[in-house]
Design a protein around this motif. Structure first.
Motif, PDB file in Angstrom:
ATOM      1  N   GLY A 143       4.658 -11.627  -1.455  1.00 32.02           N
ATOM      2  CA  GLY A 143       6.019 -11.158  -1.274  1.00 32.02           C
ATOM      3  C   GLY A 143       6.539 -11.595   0.070  1.00 32.02           C
ATOM      4  O   GLY A 143       5.832 -11.518   1.083  1.00 32.02           O
ATOM      5  N   ASN A 146       6.869  -7.762   2.220  1.00 35.38           N
ATOM      6  CA  ASN A 146       5.890  -7.117   1.350  1.00 35.38           C
ATOM      7  C   ASN A 146       5.555  -5.722   1.882  1.00 35.38           C
ATOM      8  O   ASN A 146       4.967  -5.581   2.951  1.00 35.38           O
ATOM      9  N   TYR A 148       3.395  -2.422   1.062  1.00 25.54           N
ATOM     10  CA  TYR A 148       2.276  -2.068   0.183  1.00 25.54           C
ATOM     11  C   TYR A 148       1.502  -0.899   0.769  1.00 25.54           C
ATOM     12  O   TYR A 148       1.244  -0.843   1.978  1.00 25.54           O
ATOM     13  N   ALA A 172       7.533 -13.209  -4.838  1.00 23.89           N
ATOM     14  CA  ALA A 172       8.590 -12.200  -4.925  1.00 23.89           C
ATOM     15  C   ALA A 172       9.341 -12.183  -3.611  1.00 23.89           C
ATOM     16  O   ALA A 172       8.730 -12.208  -2.544  1.00 23.89           O
ATOM     17  N   ALA A 175       8.792  -7.247  -2.266  1.00 21.30           N
ATOM     18  CA  ALA A 175       7.874  -6.530  -3.150  1.00 21.30           C
ATOM     19  C   ALA A 175       7.517  -5.198  -2.521  1.00 21.30           C
ATOM     20  O   ALA A 175       7.176  -5.131  -1.335  1.00 21.30           O
ATOM     21  N   GLY A 177       5.003  -2.070  -3.332  1.00 24.17           N
ATOM     22  CA  GLY A 177       3.912  -1.730  -4.226  1.00 24.17           C
ATOM     23  C   GLY A 177       3.090  -0.544  -3.786  1.00 24.17           C
ATOM     24  O   GLY A 177       3.013  -0.220  -2.599  1.00 24.17           O
ATOM     25  N   LEU A 204      11.084  -6.535  -6.476  1.00 24.67           N
ATOM     26  CA  LEU A 204      10.189  -5.848  -7.413  1.00 24.67           C
ATOM     27  C   LEU A 204       9.627  -4.592  -6.770  1.00 24.67           C
ATOM     28  O   LEU A 204       9.157  -4.631  -5.631  1.00 24.67           O
ATOM     29  N   THR A 205       9.661  -3.467  -7.503  1.00 28.68           N
ATOM     30  CA  THR A 205       8.842  -2.309  -7.143  1.00 28.68           C
ATOM     31  C   THR A 205       7.811  -2.131  -8.247  1.00 28.68           C
ATOM     32  O   THR A 205       8.101  -2.329  -9.425  1.00 28.68           O
ATOM     33  N   TYR A 206       6.597  -1.721  -7.869  1.00 29.01           N
ATOM     34  CA  TYR A 206       5.531  -1.582  -8.865  1.00 29.01           C
ATOM     35  C   TYR A 206       4.508  -0.554  -8.393  1.00 29.01           C
ATOM     36  O   TYR A 206       4.480  -0.161  -7.215  1.00 29.01           O
TER      37      TYR A 206
END
Length: 547
Positions: A143, A146, A148, A172, A175, A177, A204-206
């Motif tokens: 990402g 990023n 996380y 991405a 991102a 996460g 993106l979120t996940y």
């Protein structure tokens, strides 16, 4: 007043009250440091002023960033490497660490084998006014920005704000996460940013795999405002999953995407992929609001997806409203779930415009509702227009099996010459109920394909299926929607949306009174922000009657 501010005020009051009785000089904590990085700097400098700037990101990486610190990169300059804010750094939402540019223009963080900016197991961070670029390993795996967390016990890290960034060249763009324990982020805002030319997705979120019996969401209170996600092409070698999306919200409770744009994504998505990309969509999520966005010219390499907006598997209590979708390969809007678990429920799609979608996959229609278990979906006050696509005609609405308590009311449905609706067998009025819609065919005969039978008129269809009745009273109309742009208005930009406004009096007050009849929130305004009235017109727009 924050607790720290209150404590400072109290300490100051004690010092003042002591007056001349106190002979010691009071000591104050130094203000948070600001560090500077410039191509003309030197890594042996202190870094604490533009004249004493460091030279490289490597040197900045070697300094722990405490709450309130600022790391400023010289505008217009390019810096190679990765910036990481890790566990033990930042962490205070009230005194965020700020990473940004100084001087004129944006600084560029250029990564080649990692994220551009990484925020790991901490928050209290703001990232502003930067360009972040990637290539090589970064494009394949990472990402650009990023966030996380793999902290234990479902801990939510508070406050990250990203604004005024441009991110390209990563797997991405942004991102966000979290891991199986449900840890993640809360109070995250992304605004005024461009995310483009990334491999799989703009944003993106996940989080962890979804368990319908015990739903866990990694993130909460996510706000996406004025973000453009475009030319995220997809990976032609990615044949096991979707690739080439605009904005995707997964594993999140309470999220908004507003005033944002997703376009020209998915142009290189794999033909063999089991799922395709979509402009803006959510999955494994609850409390999602998608409003005042546009999604257009999004593509799919396969025979599925390529839609403008979607509520995908395990989405609940969510609303899609006041959006515009046009010239997408798939439907303008869809609701779908691959799971039979009751988790796709209580969603609303209202006051949206769909025009000239299904250009590659016309059979998917302008709005598609399908899957194994879609429950309690309300679709009302939308305008769905389907000209003949380059690949043939398509319906305004596609309804497949697996639906229950789906209502479709007060919509304008216009198709060229295809069936206005294509519906699977077994969709009784208890499963899917259409009421108060206006149906129009621009050319050819009026017809609906219901459970494999074609009905050539509204009355015949109503009698055979029980659709378009409110109690014993017939509902639904087949009048000319009198669009300002003609029978099949072609929308090629957001500025063309007024082409679907009716310019005659017939639709005025023609809709069902949704609140009085069904207890449904009718919405106060139409797509263009004008009072919708009681009862409202049919469709997404209040008519503007010519003199």
């Amino acid at each position: 007043m924050h607790r720290t501010a209150a404590m400072t005020a109290l300490a100051a009051a004690i010092i003042v009250a002591a007056g001349s009785a106190c002979t010691d000089t009071p000591h104050y904590a130094p203000p948070p440091a600001t560090y500077y990085v410039s191509p003309g700097g030197n890594d042996r400098n202190s870094g604490t002023s533009p004249g004493e700037a460091w030279r490289t990101l490597r040197r900045a990486e070697g300094t722990a960033l405490e709450p309130g610190n600022r790391l400023m990169l010289q505008g217009g300059a390019r810096f190679t490497g990765t910036l990481t804010v890790g566990k033990g750094e930042a962490g205070d939402a009230d005194r965020p660490v700020v990473i940004g540019s100084y001087g004129t223009g944006r600084a560029t963080v250029a990564a080649t084998d990692g994220p551009g900016i990484s925020v790991h197991d901490t928050a209290g961070v703001e990232i502003r006014n930067l360009a972040v670029t990637g290539k090589d390993g970064s494009y394949l795996r990472d990402g650009g920005i990023n966030l996380y967390s793999d902290l234990p016990d479902g801990k939510k890290l508070d406050h990250v704000a990203v604004s005024g960034v441009e991110v390209s060249g990563f797997r991405a763009g942004i991102a966000i996460g979290g891991t199986g324990g449900g840890s993640g982020f809360e109070n995250v805002t992304v605004s005024r940013s461009e995310l483009h030319d990334n491999r799989d997705v703009g944003l993106l979120t996940y989080g962890p795999d979804f368990d319908a019996a015990h739903p866990t969401y990694a993130h909460s209170r996510i706000r996406i405002v004025d973000v453009a996600a475009y030319h995220n092409t997809g990976d032609p070698a990615s044949t096991t999953t979707h690739s080439g999306n605009g904005i995707v919200l997964g594993s999140v409770r309470d999220a908004t995407v507003r005033d944002s744009h997703a376009h020209d994504n998915g142009t290189r998505a794999a033909a063999e992929a089991p799922a395709g990309p979509v402009g803006i969509w959510a999955y494994d999520a609850t409390g999602i609001l998608l409003e005042h966005n546009t999604s257009y010219r999004n593509h799919t390499g396969s025979r599925v997806d390529g839609a403008g907006f979607g509520l995908d598997s395990n989405v609940s209590d969510s609303t899609v409203q006041y959006n515009l979708a046009f010239q997408n390969d798939g439907p303008g809007y869809y609701a779908y779930t691959s799971k039979r678990n009751g988790a796709h429920r209580d969603n609303t799609i209202r006051y949206n415009i769909s025009a000239d979608n299904g250009r590659k996959l016309p059979a998917k229609g302008s709005l598609a509702v399908y899957g194994k278990d879609v429950r309690s979906l309300d679709v009302y006050q939308n305008t769905l227009v389907v000209p003949r696509s380059p690949n043939g005609p398509g319906p305004a609405i596609l309804l497949r099996a697996g639906l229950s308590h789906v209502t479709v009311r007060n919509n304008v449905l216009v198709a060229d010459s295809a069936p206005l609706i294509v519906a699977a067998k077994g969709l009784t009025p208890r499963k899917v109920l259409l009421q108060g819609n206006n149906y129009s065919t621009a050319s050819g005969s009026w017809n609906v394909d219901w459970a494999g039978r074609t009905y050539a008129g509204l009355a015949a269809w109503r009698t055979a299926t029980g659709q378009e009745r409110v109690g014993a009273t017939p509902s639904g109309t087949t009048t000319d929607p009198c669009f300002a742009g003609g029978a099949l208005p072609r929308i090629r930009s957001a500025e063309d949306a007024p082409l679907i406004i009716p310019d005659c009096a017939a639709p005025v007050g023609a809709g069902l009174d949704l609140h009085a009849l069904f207890g449904t929130d009718p919405g106060a305004v139409d797509y263009f922000g004008r009072a919708s009235g009681t009862p409202p017109p049919v469709g997404a727009a209040v008519p503007v009657v010519k003199d």
